[in-house]
Scaffold this active site. Structure first.
Site, PDB file in Angstrom:
ATOM      1  CD1 TRP A 130      -8.216  -7.008  -9.224  1.00 40.29           C
ATOM      2  CD2 TRP A 130      -7.532  -5.631 -10.855  1.00 40.29           C
ATOM      3  NE1 TRP A 130      -9.330  -6.433  -9.780  1.00 40.29           N
ATOM      4  CE2 TRP A 130      -8.926  -5.589 -10.782  1.00 40.29           C
ATOM      5  CE3 TRP A 130      -6.886  -4.843 -11.807  1.00 40.29           C
ATOM      6  CZ2 TRP A 130      -9.700  -4.795 -11.636  1.00 40.29           C
ATOM      7  CZ3 TRP A 130      -7.642  -4.058 -12.644  1.00 40.29           C
ATOM      8  CH2 TRP A 130      -9.027  -4.038 -12.553  1.00 40.29           C
ATOM      9  CG  ASP A 211      -3.379  -0.598 -11.109  1.00 39.85           C
ATOM     10  OD1 ASP A 211      -4.034   0.463 -11.049  1.00 39.85           O
ATOM     11  OD2 ASP A 211      -3.918  -1.726 -11.092  1.00 39.85           O
ATOM     12  CE  LYS A 246     -12.133  -0.296  -6.768  1.00 43.50           C
ATOM     13  NZ  LYS A 246     -12.430  -1.680  -6.598  1.00 43.50           N
TER      14      LYS A 246
HETATM   15  C1  LIG Z   1      -5.628  -3.075  -8.528  1.00 45.75           C
HETATM   16  C2  LIG Z   1      -6.699  -2.421  -9.315  1.00 45.75           C
HETATM   17  N1  LIG Z   1      -6.371  -1.721 -10.402  1.00 45.75           N
HETATM   18  C3  LIG Z   1      -7.275  -1.101 -11.152  1.00 45.75           C
HETATM   19  C4  LIG Z   1      -8.614  -1.167 -10.834  1.00 45.75           C
HETATM   20  C5  LIG Z   1      -9.487  -0.433 -11.791  1.00 45.75           C
HETATM   21  O1  LIG Z   1     -10.752  -0.209 -11.506  1.00 45.75           O
HETATM   22  P1  LIG Z   1     -11.701   0.642 -12.431  1.00 45.75           P
HETATM   23  O2  LIG Z   1     -11.472   0.262 -13.853  1.00 45.75           O
HETATM   24  O3  LIG Z   1     -13.041   0.280 -11.947  1.00 45.75           O
HETATM   25  O4  LIG Z   1     -11.363   2.075 -12.199  1.00 45.75           O
HETATM   26  C6  LIG Z   1      -9.020  -1.916  -9.722  1.00 45.75           C
HETATM   27  C7  LIG Z   1     -10.421  -2.083  -9.378  1.00 45.75           C
HETATM   28  O5  LIG Z   1     -10.844  -2.953  -8.659  1.00 45.75           O
HETATM   29  C8  LIG Z   1      -8.032  -2.542  -8.940  1.00 45.75           C
HETATM   30  O6  LIG Z   1      -8.334  -3.234  -7.846  1.00 45.75           O
END
Ligand SMILES: Cc1ncc(COP(=O)(O)O)c(C=O)c1O
Length: 396
Positions: A130, A211, A246
């Protein structure tokens, strides 16, 4: 003084949003940004979340500060969700937990903690990973490197290559793993792969940093954390960054946790003070609201059932869209093998098409995806499947 800095280029994914909005093609399809969408393209508030919000509104009688760890019930609820009721680490008091602003905040606090422990650590991320992992981790000052992961020829994981790299790592290394629903590829480790990673970590001393931002959106709430739970039982120390963006649809409320498993309860108490101190020095403490909502849902059996049903429905819808896209691709008589779409998990797939093809899909057909050819499966619907498959055929 402010003339010393130059403006930075816009984030490519955010640029995609405005390009999509300005596109006049009536058939346009947005497969870019990674948010869940329903059949109408809307990202609605889950009904369990709406009910929890109504209840919270009635019962909250103060806006005074909460404690530095965040909403305690929420953090405990997430620990249970990830580690499970039978977890030895939880029973032994070996897991610290801090509410953080989203998964991003959790990753960043985790990276800062690692930096405090040893500034010479290298964090290994999957190739690809990511995009935001890189700035989140490297801004803490830690080294960052990649390990082989995705195999474009199968659309799956090249575990042999990954394992060969892991075999070279040791106590100065941290291995960042996606708990499930790998972003951007949708290619997940098998349970046997997780077992091997655990074996390597235990033997060589590298620390897993997991993660998990999509629990429940792959194969189910329990199934999606099987790998993490195996690691927890077989490796003494690890970090986990969770997100409720999500699976609770709480994106803008910024809700996540950093969980750290240590060797003993004494270490856990120390780490709890350290992570709270890092948060204090950055933003004092996390916003509480989203944590309260998740706490209400997880601790009320009726609301929890409702949430689980909604979450299952989201996961099932994405599976059927994967299947539908693959079937439509076959019906178009496309020879290239896209069967990996059905094998990949969660919200994303890497189509494996080139830059020209991505550009043509956008310019000629109004189909928008990330420059890597990552598509958001939830951006499809029953109406657009045939159109996307037909357009794909035209550019291949
Ligand atoms: C792989 C991954 N890790 C962490 C996140 C963290 O998202 P957020 O900070 O919006 O909770 C995302 C969001 O798209 C993600 O795709």
């Amino acid at each position: 003084m402010f003339d010393r800095l130059n403006a930075l280029p816009a984030d490519p994914l955010l640029g995609l949003i405005s390009a999509f909005q300005n596109d006049t093609n009536p058939n346009k399809v947005d497969l870019g940004v990674g948010v869940y969408r329903d059949e109408t393209g809307h990202t609605s508030i889950m009904t369990a979340v709406q009910k929890a919000a109504a209840r919270h509104m009635e019962t909250e009688d103060s806006k005074t500060y909460i404690g530095p760890g965040g909403v305690i019930g929420f953090v405990e609820g997430i620990k249970q969700l990830v580690f499970g009721a039978e977890s030895a680490a939880l029973k032994d008091g070996r897991v610290s937990g801090l509410q953080c602003p989203g998964g991003c905040g959790s990753l960043r606090i985790g990276a800062e903690l690692l930096k405090r422990l040893n500034s010479d650590l290298t964090v290994w991320v999957s190739d690809p990973t990511w995009a935001n992992h890189i700035p989140l981790i490297s801004s803490s000052g830690l080294n960052i490197k990649t390990y082989p992961y995705f195999d474009p020829s199968t659309g799956g994981v090249n575990f042999e290559a990954m394992d060969t790299k892991l075999a070279e790592l040791g106590p100065n290394d941290i291995v960042l793993l996606h708990g499930c629903c790998h972003n951007p590829t949708g290619a997940d480790l098998s349970f046997e792969n997780w077992q091997r990673v655990a074996e390597r970590a235990a033997k060589q001393g590298f620390i897993p940093f997991i993660d998990i931002a999509y629990q429940g959106l792959g194969d189910g709430l329990e199934e999606d954390v099987k790998g993490i739970r195996y690691l927890s039982e077989n490796v003494e120390e690890m970090l986990i960054a969770t997100s409720c963006s999500k699976n609770f649809g709480l994106y803008r409320e910024r809700v996540g946790t950093l969980l750290v498993q240590t060797k003993n309860a004494e270490h856990t108490n120390v780490i709890q003070t350290q992570v709270q101190d890092i948060a204090r020095a950055n933003y004092s403490m996390s916003p509480a609201y989203g944590g309260f909502l998740v706490d209400i849902i997880l601790s009320d059996s009726e609301l929890r059932n409702e949430w689980e049903n909604e979450l299952n429905a989201m996961a099932t819808r994405m599976k059927s869209l994967r299947n539908g896209l693959y079937e439509n691709i076959q019906q178009q008589g496309i020879e290239q093998d896209f069967s990996f779409i059905n094998r990949q998990k969660g919200m994303f797939s890497y189509l494996g098409i080139n830059g020209d093809q991505i550009q043509r899909l956008r310019d000629e057909f109004g189909i928008y995806m990330a420059g890597s050819s990552r598509i958001n499966i939830a951006g499809l619907n029953s109406q657009s499947l045939e159109y996307v498959a037909k357009s794909l055929k035209s550019v291949l």
